[in-house]
Design an enzyme around this catalytic site. Structure first.
Site, PDB file in Angstrom:
ATOM      1  N   SER A  96      -1.635   4.659 -12.414  1.00  0.00           N
ATOM      2  CA  SER A  96      -0.266   4.450 -12.897  1.00  0.00           C
ATOM      3  C   SER A  96      -0.222   3.453 -14.053  1.00  0.00           C
ATOM      4  CB  SER A  96       0.624   3.930 -11.762  1.00  0.00           C
ATOM      5  OG  SER A  96       0.563   4.792 -10.650  1.00  0.00           O
TER       6      SER A  96
HETATM    7  N1  SAH Z   1      -2.491   4.044  -6.652  1.00  0.00           N
HETATM    8  C1  SAH Z   1      -3.324   4.775  -7.563  1.00  0.00           C
HETATM    9  C2  SAH Z   1      -2.556   5.900  -8.237  1.00  0.00           C
HETATM   10  C3  SAH Z   1      -3.180   7.170  -7.867  1.00  0.00           C
HETATM   11  S1  SAH Z   1      -2.295   8.631  -8.263  1.00  0.00           S
HETATM   12  C4  SAH Z   1      -4.022   3.871  -8.556  1.00  0.00           C
HETATM   13  O1  SAH Z   1      -3.775   2.666  -8.556  1.00  0.00           O
HETATM   14  O2  SAH Z   1      -4.867   4.372  -9.319  1.00  0.00           O
HETATM   15  C5  SAH Z   1      -1.891   9.202  -6.643  1.00  0.00           C
HETATM   16  C6  SAH Z   1      -3.042   9.493  -5.730  1.00  0.00           C
HETATM   17  O3  SAH Z   1      -2.487   9.998  -4.515  1.00  0.00           O
HETATM   18  C7  SAH Z   1      -4.029  10.557  -6.221  1.00  0.00           C
HETATM   19  O4  SAH Z   1      -5.310  10.021  -6.261  1.00  0.00           O
HETATM   20  C8  SAH Z   1      -3.909  11.665  -5.193  1.00  0.00           C
HETATM   21  O5  SAH Z   1      -5.114  12.329  -4.939  1.00  0.00           O
HETATM   22  C9  SAH Z   1      -3.415  10.898  -3.967  1.00  0.00           C
HETATM   23  N2  SAH Z   1      -2.735  11.707  -2.952  1.00  0.00           N
HETATM   24  C10 SAH Z   1      -1.881  12.744  -3.116  1.00  0.00           C
HETATM   25  N3  SAH Z   1      -1.460  13.215  -1.928  1.00  0.00           N
HETATM   26  C11 SAH Z   1      -2.058  12.449  -0.977  1.00  0.00           C
HETATM   27  C12 SAH Z   1      -2.038  12.446   0.464  1.00  0.00           C
HETATM   28  N4  SAH Z   1      -1.331  13.321   1.158  1.00  0.00           N
HETATM   29  N5  SAH Z   1      -2.760  11.502   1.110  1.00  0.00           N
HETATM   30  C13 SAH Z   1      -3.509  10.588   0.424  1.00  0.00           C
HETATM   31  N6  SAH Z   1      -3.584  10.557  -0.923  1.00  0.00           N
HETATM   32  C14 SAH Z   1      -2.866  11.473  -1.624  1.00  0.00           C
END
Ligand code: SAH
Length: 245
Positions: A96
């Site tokens: 993000s």
């Molecule tokens: N917090 C992260 C942002 C990642 S983007 C950072 O600091 O980089 C969102 C993430 O959520 C992705 O990696 C995606 O694979 C994950 N995601 C999506 N659905 C999910 C679920 N049901 N359970 C766990 N992770 C999930």
């Protein structure tokens, strides 16, 4: 004569000592210099993108001043790590935008003594920022290689208070709950009921709600007298919350 030569000897000696000292100081600082390029970028990020846009929570600002964001992005994108935007991290996922990380962090009012659950580990950056402030962070990632990669990086950086689990975060992590706060970093259609159930009384949950591709709203849910009180914060765009098949 003797005095004169003695003086010249002393001058040469003191110059040598001075130069020697500078060389030693430079050598000691050189690894720090490498870091410094990013420290300056981080400082600018905090000043203009965060403080400049209204982020006021001191612990959040301090954490983002400290966490080396450039290590959480792919190596060919390091030069852009402190830019004002999200970046791709592979597997169609993103880290993000710094402002969004700060905003979500500030929104849950993190403090020492707290236990936080994050759904969507991604790069591990949000988890690291939280780990700088709270006592323990439990984070779940559904994409196996991303979860492994961020777990390795967080360990390498010394974050002993972060536990990464690979799997579908819909069910939360009840073994360690209830949590003081929950951060979901992928957009869901609604608040997953198991997450709501794992939030402590008075706890805060922040989650982007909406369909992929449409306008999503960042929602803050607070547990008051056992019930969830919801508040819309701002329009956002997040990657979708996916489910294990
Ligand atoms: N917090 C992260 C942002 C990642 S983007 C950072 O600091 O980089 C969102 C993430 O959520 C992705 O990696 C995606 O694979 C994950 N995601 C999506 N659905 C999910 C679920 N049901 N359970 C766990 N992770 C999930």
């Amino acid at each position: 004569m003797d005095a004169c030569c003695g003086n010249i000897g002393k001058t040469v000696l003191s110059r040598l000592l001075t130069v020697g000292c500078f060389v030693i100081i430079f050598l000691l600082m050189s690894p720090v210099y490498g870091q410094d390029v990013y420290a300056a970028a981080r400082e600018k990020m905090v000043k203009y993108q965060l403080e400049g846009q209204g982020i006021r929570h001191k612990a959040t600002l301090d954490a983002m001043r400290k966490v080396p964001r450039h290590l959480f992005v792919p190596s060919d994108l390091r030069a852009y790590a402190y830019d004002d935007g999200p970046l791709p991290i592979g597997y169609e996922q993103t880290i993000s935008q710094p402002y969004m990380v700060a905003y979500m962090t500030e929104t849950i009012r993190p403090a020492k003594g707290m236990k936080v659950l994050e759904i969507g580990t991604g790069s591990g950056y949000q988890a690291a920022v939280l780990a700088e402030i709270v006592d323990s962070v439990f984070t779940i990632e559904i994409v196996d290689p991303l979860g492994k990669q961020s777990s390795t990086l967080l360990k390498k950086l010394g974050y002993k208070n972060v536990k990464v689990r690979i799997g579908d975060g819909f069910a939360g992590w009840p073994e360690h709950g209830p949590y003081d706060a929950i951060i979901v970093t992928a957009a869901a259609e609604d608040i997953p009921p198991p997450l709501a159930a794992q939030l402590k009384e008075g706890g805060r949950l922040v989650i982007p709600i909406g369909s992929p591709g449409s306008v999503q709203i960042l929602v803050l849910a607070t547990r008051v007298n056992g019930k969830l009180k919801q508040q819309n914060l701002l329009p956002v765009r997040f990657v979708p919350f996916t489910r294990e098949q």
